[in-house]
Design an enzyme around this catalytic site. Structure first.
Site, PDB file in Angstrom:
ATOM      1  N   LYS A  55      22.175  33.651  -2.819  1.00  0.00           N
ATOM      2  CA  LYS A  55      21.091  32.761  -3.232  1.00  0.00           C
ATOM      3  C   LYS A  55      20.335  33.438  -4.366  1.00  0.00           C
ATOM      4  CE  LYS A  55      19.417  28.716  -1.743  1.00  0.00           C
ATOM      5  NZ  LYS A  55      20.230  27.574  -1.298  1.00  0.00           N
ATOM      6  N   GLY A 154       8.842  15.505   4.385  1.00  0.00           N
ATOM      7  CA  GLY A 154       9.340  15.783   3.047  1.00  0.00           C
ATOM      8  C   GLY A 154      10.366  14.757   2.607  1.00  0.00           C
ATOM      9  N   VAL A 155      10.001  13.929   1.627  1.00  0.00           N
ATOM     10  CA  VAL A 155      10.924  12.901   1.133  1.00  0.00           C
ATOM     11  C   VAL A 155      11.167  13.083  -0.364  1.00  0.00           C
ATOM     12  CG1 VAL A 155      10.610  11.159   2.911  1.00  0.00           C
ATOM     13  CG2 VAL A 155       8.961  11.281   1.042  1.00  0.00           C
ATOM     14  N   GLY A 156      11.442  14.351  -0.726  1.00  0.00           N
ATOM     15  CA  GLY A 156      11.866  14.650  -2.086  1.00  0.00           C
ATOM     16  C   GLY A 156      13.330  14.282  -2.237  1.00  0.00           C
ATOM     17  N   VAL A 158      16.423  15.430  -1.025  1.00  0.00           N
ATOM     18  CA  VAL A 158      17.244  15.215   0.168  1.00  0.00           C
ATOM     19  C   VAL A 158      16.558  14.254   1.136  1.00  0.00           C
ATOM     20  CG1 VAL A 158      18.345  16.304   2.157  1.00  0.00           C
ATOM     21  CG2 VAL A 158      18.371  17.458  -0.063  1.00  0.00           C
ATOM     22  N   TYR A 160      14.528  11.834   0.623  1.00  0.00           N
ATOM     23  CA  TYR A 160      14.604  10.450   0.152  1.00  0.00           C
ATOM     24  C   TYR A 160      15.978   9.851   0.471  1.00  0.00           C
ATOM     25  CZ  TYR A 160      15.223   6.579  -3.133  1.00  0.00           C
ATOM     26  OH  TYR A 160      15.509   5.354  -3.697  1.00  0.00           O
TER      27      TYR A 160
END
Length: 332
Positions: A55, A154-156, A158, A160
Site C-alpha cells: 500500500k 459513507g456514500v462516497g 464505493v 454510493y
C-alpha cells in the site's frame, strides 16, 4: 511525503492502492500504510490471487500544490521499486492520477477503459460487498435482500455504488456521510433516509455497512450497534482485535473487511494480468470472480459459527494456512 509499505510477496508482487488524504503527522501516515499493506496481503490470499500485499500513502499538502507534478514524482518513486509494488486507486486518488503515474512506470493499474484498463474499481468493490451482504443475510435470516434494512456509513465512491446495488435488490437504506452532497444524491436517486454521522451506528437495521475510513468499530461505537450483521467496504474496521471478539460474544455476524471488500483488487489484478500476458483486460472474468466473494464470506461465517471462533480470526487462519504452504524462497 509518500510512503510505500510492502508487507508480503510470497504469492507475488505487492499490489495496493495509493491513498492521498491529509494526515496530522508522519507517524499516522506510516501506521496507516503498514496496516493497509497487511490487509492487502490477507485480501489477496483469501481471494486466491497471485499477489502480495502493499500500500502507499501520500500526505496531502495543506497548501496549494501541482497535482500533476506530485503524481509524476510518485510514478518515478514506484518505478524505482522495480515491480515489487504495483499501485492503483484508493481514497483521494483517481483514474486520472493513474494515467499520470503511467507516464513514469508500467507498475500501475486502474487505468481508463480507453487505455485498455478496467477504470474505477469502486463498482467492483461494491459488487463484492453486496455479494458478501447477501451471504450474511442468507446465513442469519435465511432470505434474500428484499426488505432488509441496511445502514451505510459513507456514500462516497464505493458506498454510493453499494447503495445502488442494494436498492436494486429491494433493500431499505439509511445513510450518513460527512459530505451532504453525497447523501443528497443517494436520497434523491434511491429514496434513502439520511441521518447524522453520530447516529448511524445506533440505527435499528439488519445490516450495518461501514464504507468510510477504518478503525470505527471501537469502545464508543460497539455499544450503539443494533444490527445483527456488520458487512461493509471500509478497511481495518476493527480498532483492535478485541472488538472482533466482543462482536462474536454478542452474536453479531461480522464479515471480515479484507475478505468482503476484495472486489476492487480482483478487478485491478485482472487488468494487470491481462496487460502482462498480452491477453487484455477481461471484464466478464473479473465480475465472475467478484461474485464468488459470496462463497468466501459464507464459508467464513459458517465456520465461525461451527467452531465458535470469531469470524475475523477464522479469516486470518485461512490466510495463514495458505501462506504457510508457500516457501520463503518464493518471495519476489
Amino acid at each position: 511525503m509518500a510512503i510505500v509499505a510492502i508487507h508480503d510477496t510470497r504469492l507475488g508482487p505487492s499490489l495496493g492502492g495509493c491513498r492521498f488524504i491529509p494526515y496530522a503527522h508522519e507517524e499516522l501516515a506510516l501506521i496507516d500504510a503498514l496496516r493497509l499493506a497487511r490487509g492487502m496481503s490477507y485480501k489477496a490470499a483469501i481471494t486466491g490471487l497471485p499477489l502480495g500485499g502493499g500500500k502507499s500513502v501520500i500526505m496531502r499538502p495543506a497548501k496549494a500544490f501541482d497535482r500533476t507534478a506530485l503524481f509524476t514524482a510518485f510514478g518515478r518513486f514506484v518505478d524505482g521499486l522495480g515491480g515489487r509494488y504495483i499501485t492503483a486507486e484508493d481514497s483521494g486518488t483517481s483514474v486520472e492520477d493513474m494515467v499520470v503515474i503511467r507516464s513514469q512506470t508500467k507498475h500501475v493499474t486502474g487505468l481508463p477503459p480507453k487505455d485498455g484498463g478496467g477504470g474505477d474499481p469502486s463498482p467492483f468493490t461494491a459488487l463484492g460487498v453486496r455479494r458478501g451482504i447477501e451471504a450474511c443475510v442468507r446465513h442469519v435470516y435465511g432470505r434474500d435482500l428484499a426488505g432488509i434494512k441496511v445502514a451505510i456509513q459513507g456514500v462516497g465512491h464505493v458506498g454510493y455504488y453499494l447503495a445502488k446495488e442494494l436498492h436494486a435488490l429491494g433493500a431499505k437504506l439509511t445513510i450518513s456521510d460527512i459530505d451532504a452532497s453525497r447523501t443528497n444524491r443517494v436520497r434523491e436517486e434511491l429514496g434513502a433516509t439520511v441521518v447524522p454521522n453520530d447516529q448511524i451506528f445506533a440505527q435499528d437495521v439488519d445490516v450495518l455497512a461501514p464504507c468510510a475510513l477504518g478503525a470505527i468499530l471501537d469502545d464508543a461505537t460497539l455499544p450503539q450497534i443494533r444490527a445483527k450483521i456488520i458487512a461493509g467496504a471500509a478497511n481495518n474496521q476493527l480498532a483492535e482485535a478485541r472488538h472482533g471478539d466482543a462482536l462474536h460474544a454478542r452474536g453479531v455476524v461480522y464479515a471480515p473487511d479484507y475478505a468482503i471488500n476484495a472486489g476492487g483488487l480482483v478487478n485491478v489484478h485482472a487488468e494487470h494480468h491481462g496487460h502482462a500476458t498480452g491477453k487484455g483486460y477481461d471484464e466478464k472474468a473479473s465480475r465472475e470472480k467478484v461474485l464468488a466473494i459470496h462463497d468466501t464470506i459464507l464459508e467464513i461465517v459458517e465456520r465461525a459459527k461451527a467452531t465458535n471462533v470469531p469470524s475475523y480470526r477464522v479469516a486470518d487462519l485461512i490466510v495463514e494456512e495458505r501462506l504457510a504452504k508457500i516457501p520463503s524462497t518464493a518471495a519476489v
